[in-house]
Scaffold this motif. Structure first.
Motif, mmCIF file in Angstrom:
data_model
loop_
_atom_site.group_PDB
_atom_site.id
_atom_site.type_symbol
_atom_site.label_atom_id
_atom_site.label_comp_id
_atom_site.label_asym_id
_atom_site.label_seq_id
_atom_site.Cartn_x
_atom_site.Cartn_y
_atom_site.Cartn_z
ATOM 1 N N ALA A 171 0.822 -1.210 0.000
ATOM 2 C CA ALA A 171 0.000 0.000 0.000
ATOM 3 C C ALA A 171 0.858 1.262 0.000
ATOM 4 N N ALA A 172 0.234 2.371 -0.345
ATOM 5 C CA ALA A 172 0.891 3.670 -0.254
ATOM 6 C C ALA A 172 1.233 3.960 1.203
ATOM 7 N N GLY A 173 2.246 4.806 1.397
ATOM 8 C CA GLY A 173 2.658 5.186 2.742
ATOM 9 C C GLY A 173 4.056 4.737 3.076
ATOM 10 N N PHE A 174 4.533 3.676 2.414
ATOM 11 C CA PHE A 174 5.900 3.210 2.683
ATOM 12 C C PHE A 174 6.888 3.960 1.796
ATOM 13 N N ASP A 175 6.729 3.839 0.488
ATOM 14 C CA ASP A 175 7.607 4.544 -0.450
ATOM 15 C C ASP A 175 6.914 5.828 -0.886
ATOM 16 N N LYS A 176 6.924 6.813 -0.016
ATOM 17 C CA LYS A 176 6.153 8.031 -0.246
ATOM 18 C C LYS A 176 6.648 8.835 -1.439
ATOM 19 N N ASN A 177 7.931 8.758 -1.734
ATOM 20 C CA ASN A 177 8.498 9.637 -2.751
ATOM 21 C C ASN A 177 9.073 8.896 -3.956
ATOM 22 N N GLY A 178 8.714 7.642 -4.123
ATOM 23 C CA GLY A 178 9.168 6.886 -5.278
ATOM 24 C C GLY A 178 10.672 6.682 -5.299
ATOM 25 N N GLU A 179 11.225 6.356 -4.141
ATOM 26 C CA GLU A 179 12.681 6.198 -4.023
ATOM 27 C C GLU A 179 13.134 4.741 -4.055
ATOM 28 N N VAL A 180 12.256 3.808 -3.630
ATOM 29 C CA VAL A 180 12.734 2.430 -3.433
ATOM 30 C C VAL A 180 11.795 1.378 -4.015
ATOM 31 N N TYR A 181 10.939 1.746 -4.954
ATOM 32 C CA TYR A 181 10.013 0.752 -5.500
ATOM 33 C C TYR A 181 10.761 -0.381 -6.213
ATOM 34 N N SER A 182 11.944 -0.084 -6.743
ATOM 35 C CA SER A 182 12.731 -1.128 -7.386
ATOM 36 C C SER A 182 13.213 -2.154 -6.361
ATOM 37 N N GLY A 183 13.682 -1.683 -5.200
ATOM 38 C CA GLY A 183 14.094 -2.589 -4.128
ATOM 39 C C GLY A 183 12.922 -3.369 -3.567
ATOM 40 N N LEU A 184 11.766 -2.719 -3.466
ATOM 41 C CA LEU A 184 10.565 -3.394 -2.953
ATOM 42 C C LEU A 184 10.098 -4.499 -3.892
ATOM 43 N N VAL A 204 3.109 3.991 -4.754
ATOM 44 C CA VAL A 204 3.953 5.092 -4.279
ATOM 45 C C VAL A 204 3.066 6.223 -3.777
ATOM 46 N N GLY A 205 3.533 6.947 -2.770
ATOM 47 C CA GLY A 205 2.792 8.116 -2.293
ATOM 48 C C GLY A 205 2.353 7.978 -0.851
ATOM 49 N N SER A 206 1.476 8.897 -0.387
ATOM 50 C CA SER A 206 0.782 9.902 -1.189
ATOM 51 C C SER A 206 1.723 11.050 -1.591
ATOM 52 N N VAL A 207 1.513 11.527 -2.821
ATOM 53 C CA VAL A 207 2.319 12.595 -3.382
ATOM 54 C C VAL A 207 1.461 13.847 -3.506
ATOM 55 N N THR A 208 1.989 14.975 -3.029
ATOM 56 C CA THR A 208 1.290 16.260 -3.139
ATOM 57 C C THR A 208 1.976 17.130 -4.192
ATOM 58 N N PRO A 209 1.260 18.089 -4.790
ATOM 59 C CA PRO A 209 1.884 18.936 -5.817
ATOM 60 C C PRO A 209 3.121 19.672 -5.306
ATOM 61 N N LEU A 210 2.961 20.404 -4.195
ATOM 62 C CA LEU A 210 4.079 21.125 -3.610
ATOM 63 C C LEU A 210 4.704 20.297 -2.490
#
Length: 363
Positions: A66-79, A89-95
């Motif tokens: 689920a979202a909440g672990f890789d909030k910024n799309g940094e480790v989805y490859s490792g996951l 990935v996320g949650s991601v906000t505009p700013l």
């Protein structure tokens, strides 16, 4: 067995610090293709009975993160090396935004749960977009969960979700509209029928324009809260269907605190984990009964075991997601759940995971 030995040491560390250590470890793993491959071979459960396809995407197994672990799309490859069928990935906000003040994450060890009030801490869509460019995309569906900035008034919320779509559209395989987190003030008000149809229609229209422009189809999925009344959930689902939403995540964290034992039970925020398992399964059952399988449902809430996953699938979920369960069972949770799920399917005479979906409605 190894994780049960390590867990007391990990649980002695502040939960957010422990999370950051996990992110660092996965970043390190991603730099070593050989080690990544070894982890994948060990963690991935290969069985054709677990496979399914939705929205034109192929899922090797139904257990996603689920979202909440890789909030910024940094480790989805490792996951990916940990054997998940999909990663969100996320949650991601505009700013970029810091989220709520710390401490904001609590382990409820006596209850096998977590309470978080993170508040959409995010590096923002542009930084996440850069991470997608520099991090190799593994061969599994990657979802992107979109949130709105704290400073954005609800009347302008659609613009935040549209911004997320514009910047990240090429990178995600599906997009989740998160209006059900309890940790951003007034966010759940967007689920009210007076707000919901207009919000979703604007988002779907933007997706349709991007589809025409880029020739890329990306389904839009709505994540709903478990704290709605039966009448409210019926209205939310009906409105989502009429607006053109193509999937539902049932459900997000809860603000209820019934039956908890931990000293942290009164902390503000969303409760996840075992205390939510029955409530979310019952909600999946109701939503599936209403939708009659018209759109896929992703079941989330308190999944620790293969039986937890089986019950959600039988209630009507097409796929499931874990997060809190991984904190308590360890990084091999997808492997454990998939192996346990296969055994249950064998015992009950199911030849594929797709046969399990909605089977509780036939009993």
């Amino acid at each position: 067995m190894v994780y049960s030995t390590l867990r007391p040491m990990l649980f002695s560390v502040d939960p957010e610090k422990a999370h950051n250590l996990s992110i660092s470890a996965l970043k390190l793993l991603q730099t070593n293709p050989f080690l990544m491959n070894q982890y994948y071979k060990r963690m991935n459960v290969k069985d054709p009975r677990l496979k399914s396809s939705y929205w034109g995407l192929d899922f090797n197994n139904p257990v996603g993160l689920a979202a909440g672990f890789d909030k910024n799309g940094e480790v989805y490859s490792g996951l990916y090396a940990l054997g998940f069928g999909t990663i969100e990935v996320g949650s991601v906000t505009p700013l970029p935004q810091e989220g709520n003040p710390k401490p904001r994450l609590y382990r409820l060890k006596e209850d096998n749960g977590l309470i978080n009030r993170m508040g959409f801490n995010s590096k923002g869509v542009y930084e996440v977009g850069k991470n997608f460019v520099t991090t190799a995309k593994p061969p599994l569906p990657i979802g992107i969960n979109l949130g709105k900035n704290k400073i954005t008034p609800n009347e302008e919320a659609a613009l935040d979700y549209i911004k997320g779509l514009e910047v990240l559209y090429k990178h995600g395989d599906y997009f989740v509209i998160n209006i059900s987190s309890p940790n951003t003030k007034n966010l759940r008000d967007l689920q009210h029928i007076t707000n919901l149809h207009g919000l979703l229609t604007q988002i779907i229209n933007k997706r349709n324009n991007l589809l025409k422009e880029l020739k890329l189809y990306r389904p839009i999925i709505l994540k709903v809260a478990p704290d709605l009344t039966p009448n409210q959930i019926e209205q939310v689902v009906g409105t989502a269907l009429s607006a053109g939403i193509e999937g539902l995540i049932v459900s997000n964290t809860t603000i209820e605190r019934e039956g908890l034992h931990s000293v942290y039970k009164k902390e503000e925020g969303g409760l996840s984990g075992k205390p939510l398992v029955q409530k979310s399964t019952e909600l999946i059952y109701k939503v599936y009964k209403q939708t009659q399988g018209k759109i896929p449902i992703i079941g989330s809430g308190g999944i620790f075991t293969g039986m937890d996953a089986f019950e959600k699938l039988a209630a009507g979920a097409n796929l499931v997601q874990v997060y809190t369960g991984m904190i308590y069972r360890g990084a091999s949770i997808a492997k454990h759940i998939n192996n346990e799920l296969i055994k249950i399917m064998d015992q009950r005479g199911f030849n594929s995971v797709e046969e399990v979906i909605g089977s509780a409605h036939q009993e």
